[in-house]
Design a protein around this motif. Sequence first.
Motif, PDB file in Angstrom:
ATOM      1  N   ARG A 193      74.717 -44.198 -41.353  1.00  0.00           N
ATOM      2  CA  ARG A 193      75.090 -45.136 -40.298  1.00  0.00           C
ATOM      3  C   ARG A 193      74.534 -46.517 -40.599  1.00  0.00           C
ATOM      4  O   ARG A 193      73.572 -46.652 -41.346  1.00  0.00           O
ATOM      5  CB  ARG A 193      74.577 -44.647 -38.947  1.00  0.00           C
TER       6      ARG A 193
ATOM      7  N   HIS B 260      71.537 -39.431 -40.206  1.00  0.00           N
ATOM      8  CA  HIS B 260      71.460 -38.495 -39.086  1.00  0.00           C
ATOM      9  C   HIS B 260      71.855 -37.105 -39.553  1.00  0.00           C
ATOM     10  O   HIS B 260      72.404 -36.928 -40.636  1.00  0.00           O
ATOM     11  CB  HIS B 260      72.375 -38.942 -37.934  1.00  0.00           C
TER      12      HIS B 260
ATOM     13  N   GLU C  24      73.702 -33.549 -37.628  1.00  0.00           N
ATOM     14  CA  GLU C  24      74.426 -33.143 -36.424  1.00  0.00           C
ATOM     15  C   GLU C  24      74.570 -31.630 -36.435  1.00  0.00           C
ATOM     16  O   GLU C  24      74.926 -31.044 -37.457  1.00  0.00           O
ATOM     17  CB  GLU C  24      75.796 -33.812 -36.402  1.00  0.00           C
TER      18      GLU C  24
ATOM     19  N   ARG D 186      72.146 -34.711 -32.257  1.00  0.00           N
ATOM     20  CA  ARG D 186      72.354 -35.613 -33.384  1.00  0.00           C
ATOM     21  C   ARG D 186      71.129 -36.524 -33.552  1.00  0.00           C
ATOM     22  O   ARG D 186      71.172 -37.715 -33.245  1.00  0.00           O
ATOM     23  CB  ARG D 186      73.607 -36.457 -33.178  1.00  0.00           C
ATOM     24  N   PRO D 187      70.011 -35.970 -34.031  1.00  0.00           N
ATOM     25  CA  PRO D 187      68.841 -36.819 -34.264  1.00  0.00           C
ATOM     26  C   PRO D 187      69.118 -37.765 -35.427  1.00  0.00           C
ATOM     27  O   PRO D 187      69.861 -37.427 -36.356  1.00  0.00           O
ATOM     28  CB  PRO D 187      67.744 -35.815 -34.601  1.00  0.00           C
ATOM     29  N   ASN D 188      68.522 -38.954 -35.362  1.00  0.00           N
ATOM     30  CA  ASN D 188      68.737 -39.926 -36.419  1.00  0.00           C
ATOM     31  C   ASN D 188      67.536 -40.836 -36.580  1.00  0.00           C
ATOM     32  O   ASN D 188      66.697 -40.955 -35.689  1.00  0.00           O
ATOM     33  CB  ASN D 188      70.011 -40.731 -36.155  1.00  0.00           C
TER      34      ASN D 188
ATOM     35  N   GLU E 190      66.841 -44.839 -37.826  1.00  0.00           N
ATOM     36  CA  GLU E 190      67.465 -46.121 -38.119  1.00  0.00           C
ATOM     37  C   GLU E 190      66.381 -47.134 -38.453  1.00  0.00           C
ATOM     38  O   GLU E 190      65.372 -47.219 -37.751  1.00  0.00           O
ATOM     39  CB  GLU E 190      68.279 -46.612 -36.920  1.00  0.00           C
TER      40      GLU E 190
ATOM     41  N   THR F 108      79.890 -38.805 -40.750  1.00  0.00           N
ATOM     42  CA  THR F 108      79.261 -37.495 -40.818  1.00  0.00           C
ATOM     43  C   THR F 108      80.015 -36.682 -41.855  1.00  0.00           C
ATOM     44  O   THR F 108      81.237 -36.512 -41.753  1.00  0.00           O
ATOM     45  CB  THR F 108      79.313 -36.787 -39.439  1.00  0.00           C
TER      46      THR F 108
END
Length: 153
Positions: free
Chosen positions: A35, A50, A52, A63-65, A67, A151
């Motif tokens: 992302r 991330h 999913e 959906r941990p991410n 950034e 994704t």
Amino acid sequence: MFRCGTALRVSLVLAALGFAAFPAAAHAQLHGGVRGGVSVDPEQAYFGGHVETAPLIDRLRFRPNVEVGVGNDEVLTGVNLEFTYAFPSRRPWHPYAGAGPAVNFFRSHGASDTAAGFNFLFGVERRDGLFFEGKLGVGDSPSLKFGVGFTFR
């Protein structure tokens, strides 16, 4: 204030706790992704990744991410533990919405700080994995983010 090594350890522990919350069957159905985008307050460009899960309940996914935002003489690393709900659609694009807590690590001019936030998100996603997303942040999360991601499925 945290040192960089402490911040990394806290991030890893939070990620491990998030993944431990999955049912065992969901582990076999994880999809990774990338992302990037821009944020407002602070004004930065960000990039990240991330994972999913398969749907946990109905169309609800975890959906941990992570950034990393750069710009404005500061680096912001956000660990976001977000859940998304996909609305049904017969078209190639479907809308989704979600929310989740965030731990944000700020580094500016050699000083660092850690703060909590919360994100509300909305977006549209193609079945092949391409998505466009907006986030509204409260607490110490960026106020507004616009991003694009993919994704891998």
